[in-house]
Design a protein around this motif. Structure first.
Motif: not given
Length: 280
Positions: A19-41
């Motif tokens: 559930d650790d996702w974030t969306t932010e705007i960077g330079p030049g209005n570029e949108c950065f979406v950080r997507i967490a891929l869950p690891a196994s146990e």
């Protein structure tokens, strides 16, 4: 003409919390979406990629950041989570429906909405935006963002909600929710299962209190027993057209006189969206 295009960058990383996702705007209005891929146990194997509905949800945040940057900045983003997250859930489900995924969110709304103000929720307001989109169309949800405050806190959020939707329409939201009339964006299934609780029994001369915190969805049952009653409502701040003696949504004010013999008690549902400034 008038259309602008901006870049979107997806950043994938392995993380234990999917559930650790974030969306932010960077330079030049570029949108950065950080997507967490869950690891196994054991942390040795990366889990499955995020669902396309979740990606659509995060892309909606990009759209919000581009279209209403002031409403999404700093503290305003925190006080606006109720419409930021709920509307993103609504629009993303309009593209990729996820009934199983949303069942938990809807159930949380069912549980919380009687005691927790709409303006203090986040993803659970999916139910409200399903109603709002059903009544006004998906494009109106995007226009909704533009009417949200650019400064202030929860009081300003509440004022903006009432100004945009209207107190009468918010009462309609309450009634439609209790009547089970709200559908998910594609109309595939109903949204919400209003818990009415045990009835308030009226027997003999008595006064019944119907309490609600501001911006909660008040609902319940009241049942009259063993007599002929003259009814008087003493609080005029909230709407009085909130009672229904049947299951068909024939909402009206309580009758002035109610005949409820012992062998045939009379039961009413009630529903209202509380927009007053204090608990009642």
């Amino acid at each position: 003409p008038g259309v602008k295009f901006f870049n979107i960058t997806f950043l994938f990383y392995t993380h234990g919390d999917d559930d650790d996702w974030t969306t932010e705007i960077g330079p030049g209005n570029e949108c950065f979406v950080r997507i967490a891929l869950p690891a196994s146990e054991k942390g040795a194997k990366v889990g499955p990629p995020p669902g396309k509905r979740t990606v659509a949800h995060e892309l909606t945040h990009c759209l919000q950041l581009w279209l209403v940057p002031q409403q999404m900045a700093g503290d305003m983003r925190a006080s606006g989570l109720w419409w930021i997250e709920g509307s993103a859930e609504y629009l993303s489900n309009g593209i990729y429906a996820a009934e199983t995924k949303m069942a938990t969110t809807i159930a949380r709304f069912d549980t919380l909405s009687a005691t927790k103000p709409l303006t203090q929720m986040d993803y659970e307001t999916f139910v409200f935006f399903c109603w709002y989109g059903q009544a006004n169309g998906a494009a109106a949800v995007i226009e909704f963002w533009k009417q949200m405050p650019k400064a202030g806190g929860e009081a300003e959020q509440r004022a903006a909600l009432v100004a945009l939707v209207g107190a009468d329409k918010l009462q309609q939201f309450a009634r439609d929710y209790v009547d089970g009339k709200i559908k998910e964006p594609k109309g595939a299934y109903g949204v919400g299962n209003a818990k009415m609780g045990d009835p308030t029994f009226v027997e003999g001369t008595t006064e019944a209190m119907f309490d609600a915190k501001p911006f909660t969805l008040m609902r319940g049952l009241v049942e009259f027993h063993g007599g002929r009653y003259s009814v008087a409502l003493t609080d005029n701040e909230q709407p009085t057209t909130v009672f229904d003696a049947g299951r068909g949504g024939a909402w009206a004010a309580l009758p002035d006189d109610i005949d409820a013999p012992c062998e045939a008690p009379v039961r009413f549902r009630y529903a209202a969206f509380a927009t007053g400034g204090a608990d009642r």
